[in-house]
Write a protein that holds these residues in place. Sequence first.
Motif, short mmCIF file in Angstrom:
data_model
loop_
_atom_site.label_atom_id
_atom_site.label_comp_id
_atom_site.label_asym_id
_atom_site.label_seq_id
_atom_site.Cartn_x
_atom_site.Cartn_y
_atom_site.Cartn_z
N PRO A 68 2.51 8.57 2.62
CA PRO A 68 1.77 8.33 3.86
C PRO A 68 2.57 8.67 5.11
O PRO A 68 2.07 8.53 6.22
N GLY A 69 3.83 9.09 4.93
CA GLY A 69 4.66 9.44 6.07
C GLY A 69 5.64 8.34 6.44
O GLY A 69 5.44 7.18 6.08
N PRO A 70 6.69 8.71 7.17
CA PRO A 70 7.74 7.73 7.49
C PRO A 70 7.36 6.71 8.54
O PRO A 70 8.07 5.72 8.72
N ALA A 100 0.83 -1.20 0.00
CA ALA A 100 0.00 0.00 0.00
C ALA A 100 0.87 1.25 0.00
O ALA A 100 0.58 2.22 -0.74
N ALA A 101 1.92 1.25 0.82
CA ALA A 101 2.83 2.41 0.86
C ALA A 101 3.53 2.60 -0.49
O ALA A 101 3.69 3.72 -0.98
N ARG A 102 3.92 1.49 -1.08
CA ARG A 102 4.59 1.55 -2.39
C ARG A 102 3.63 2.06 -3.47
O ARG A 102 4.02 2.84 -4.35
N TRP A 103 2.39 1.62 -3.43
CA TRP A 103 1.38 2.06 -4.39
C TRP A 103 1.18 3.57 -4.29
O TRP A 103 1.07 4.27 -5.30
N LEU A 104 1.14 4.09 -3.06
CA LEU A 104 1.00 5.53 -2.87
C LEU A 104 2.20 6.28 -3.42
O LEU A 104 2.06 7.31 -4.10
N GLN A 105 3.39 5.78 -3.11
CA GLN A 105 4.61 6.46 -3.56
C GLN A 105 4.71 6.49 -5.08
O GLN A 105 5.18 7.48 -5.65
N THR A 161 -2.88 -0.79 13.67
CA THR A 161 -3.55 -0.94 12.38
C THR A 161 -4.41 0.28 12.09
O THR A 161 -4.44 0.79 10.95
N TYR A 162 -5.11 0.77 13.10
CA TYR A 162 -5.93 1.96 12.93
C TYR A 162 -5.07 3.16 12.52
O TYR A 162 -5.43 3.91 11.60
N LEU A 163 -3.93 3.35 13.16
CA LEU A 163 -3.06 4.48 12.84
C LEU A 163 -2.52 4.37 11.40
O LEU A 163 -2.41 5.38 10.70
N VAL A 164 -2.20 3.16 10.97
CA VAL A 164 -1.73 2.97 9.60
C VAL A 164 -2.83 3.35 8.61
O VAL A 164 -2.60 4.04 7.61
#
Length: 218
Positions: free
Chosen positions: A90-92, A79-84, A134-137
């Motif tokens: 999504p932040g570090p 998911a992070a890679r898809w966003l990038q 999980t909620y924070l992610v």
Amino acid sequence: MMSERQHWRLGLLAALLPLLTTHLSYGLSLWEAWIPACNPYWADCVSISRTGRHGSAYWWFKGLMLPACLLLAVFWWQAARWLQQRGLSPGPLVLPLAMLASLALAVYTLTLGHATGHFPVIRRVGIAGFILFTYLVQVAIGAALYRAEPWRWAGNRVLGLATLILAIALLTLVWDGLWSEAYERWEDAFEWWLFLLLNGQLFLMLWIARFGQPERSI
């Protein structure tokens, strides 16, 4: 190197496996008469933990949920890679939080079925950590989508579901504090609801990645 379709299938497995594991454990425990016949999403039933404590469900729960922990970590990495790849960040902290969520779920899984010593406390900390991280992610990913105008519609949906999850969690705290005896009848059902909604976010994100169009608006 995996294709986009293979990544999507792996993500679908990551979303499905935790749900299949908990419901399979419920079915096995019911079949072997370890738990009463009841609706786990309603009052006066059983917790997710109780479905995996005894009999063959004990081994099936651990044998399936531990791989699910790894798959969930891979899901959030994807998911992070898809966003990038779409210029969104999504932040570090997303990946560290995702790793902590998977680790917390693994701790919960490994301590399930052990009622002596510090195991019950460790198990509760594990499941609470899994839900929190999980909620924070999910909030971080939803916020990243919301900040980008073409993807704001998707961010609204992710953050909307996250808000519902938070509202249910806060409701349980208030209800427990004011009417603890009545809350005990529904406590296990709330656990099933939260777990279902947390997994529902994964299906929502898969749908956005697979079928969502950035030109759409709400």
